[in-house]
Design a protein around this motif. Structure first.
Motif, mmCIF file in Angstrom:
data_model
loop_
_atom_site.group_PDB
_atom_site.id
_atom_site.type_symbol
_atom_site.label_atom_id
_atom_site.label_comp_id
_atom_site.label_asym_id
_atom_site.label_seq_id
_atom_site.Cartn_x
_atom_site.Cartn_y
_atom_site.Cartn_z
ATOM 1 N N LYS A 146 -4.840 10.104 1.683
ATOM 2 C CA LYS A 146 -4.600 8.743 2.643
ATOM 3 C C LYS A 146 -4.080 7.602 1.794
ATOM 4 N N ILE A 147 -4.540 7.489 0.405
ATOM 5 C CA ILE A 147 -3.862 6.591 -0.425
ATOM 6 C C ILE A 147 -2.597 6.850 -0.733
ATOM 7 N N THR B 61 -11.251 2.674 -7.573
ATOM 8 C CA THR B 61 -10.519 4.087 -7.102
ATOM 9 C C THR B 61 -9.270 4.237 -7.613
ATOM 10 N N VAL B 62 -8.483 3.022 -7.593
ATOM 11 C CA VAL B 62 -6.985 3.252 -8.015
ATOM 12 C C VAL B 62 -7.226 3.504 -9.642
ATOM 13 N N THR C 241 -9.230 11.294 0.753
ATOM 14 C CA THR C 241 -9.131 9.795 0.339
ATOM 15 C C THR C 241 -7.742 9.988 -0.363
ATOM 16 N N ILE D 244 -13.120 11.349 -6.174
ATOM 17 C CA ILE D 244 -13.066 11.054 -4.775
ATOM 18 C C ILE D 244 -12.558 12.313 -4.007
ATOM 19 N N ILE E 5 -4.601 4.116 3.564
ATOM 20 C CA ILE E 5 -5.507 3.034 3.153
ATOM 21 C C ILE E 5 -4.548 2.524 2.055
ATOM 22 N N GLY F 143 0.923 -1.220 0.097
ATOM 23 C CA GLY F 143 -0.057 0.113 0.107
ATOM 24 C C GLY F 143 0.928 1.426 -0.034
ATOM 25 N N GLY G 46 0.996 3.931 -2.893
ATOM 26 C CA GLY G 46 0.826 5.434 -2.589
ATOM 27 C C GLY G 46 1.802 6.425 -3.157
ATOM 28 N N THR H 159 -5.276 -0.670 0.900
ATOM 29 C CA THR H 159 -5.906 -1.621 -0.054
ATOM 30 C C THR H 159 -7.207 -0.785 -0.469
ATOM 31 N N PRO H 160 -6.983 0.112 -1.444
ATOM 32 C CA PRO H 160 -8.028 0.856 -1.997
ATOM 33 C C PRO H 160 -8.633 -0.004 -2.962
ATOM 34 N N ALA H 161 -10.124 0.289 -3.227
ATOM 35 C CA ALA H 161 -10.848 -0.363 -4.151
ATOM 36 C C ALA H 161 -10.190 -0.140 -5.689
#
Length: 92
Positions: A48-49, A61-62, A45, A41, A54, A14, A18, A56-58
Motif C-alpha cells: 500500500k505504501i 515505518t518509512v 502495508t 510490517i 497509504i 505519497g 512509494g 502518509t505513512p508513519a
C-alpha cells in the motif's frame, strides 16, 4: 475525531514516496516479503505504501523500510521532493 481529507499535493507526494521506495527496493534486488519482514510490517502495508494507497505513512515505518533497503533518508527525501526516484535508486 474527523480526519481532514488529504490535498492533491499530499497524495502526489505519497505516490512519489512509494515510487522511490519501490525503485530502491528493486535496485537492491529485495522482495517485498524480505523488506516487510526486516522492517517489521506486513507485506500488504508495504504494498500500500509503494502504490501510494497509504500516502502518509508513519515516519518510523518509512525509516524502517528505508533501512531495510539500505536507502539513506536524505536520498529518499530528495527523491520525494525532486520526483526523480531513478537517480536516487542509482545513488544508493
Amino acid at each position: 475525531m474527523v480526519r481532514v481529507p488529504l490535498t492533491d499535493e499530499e497524495r502526489e507526494r505519497g505516490e512519489r514516496l512509494g515510487l522511490a521506495l519501490r525503485d530502491a527496493r528493486a535496485s537492491a534486488s529485495r522482495s517485498m516479503v524480505e523488506v516487510a519482514a526486516e522492517a517489521g510490517i506486513s507485506v500488504e502495508t508495504l504494498r500500500k505504501i509503494e502504490t501510494g494507497r497509504i500516502p502518509t505513512p508513519a515516519f518510523f515505518t518509512v525509516a524502517a523500510i528505508a533501512d531495510a533497503i539500505r536507502l539513506p533518508l536524505d536520498a529518499l527525501r530528495a527523491a520525494v521532493e525532486n520526483t526523480d526516484a531513478a537517480e536516487v535508486a542509482e545513488a544508493s
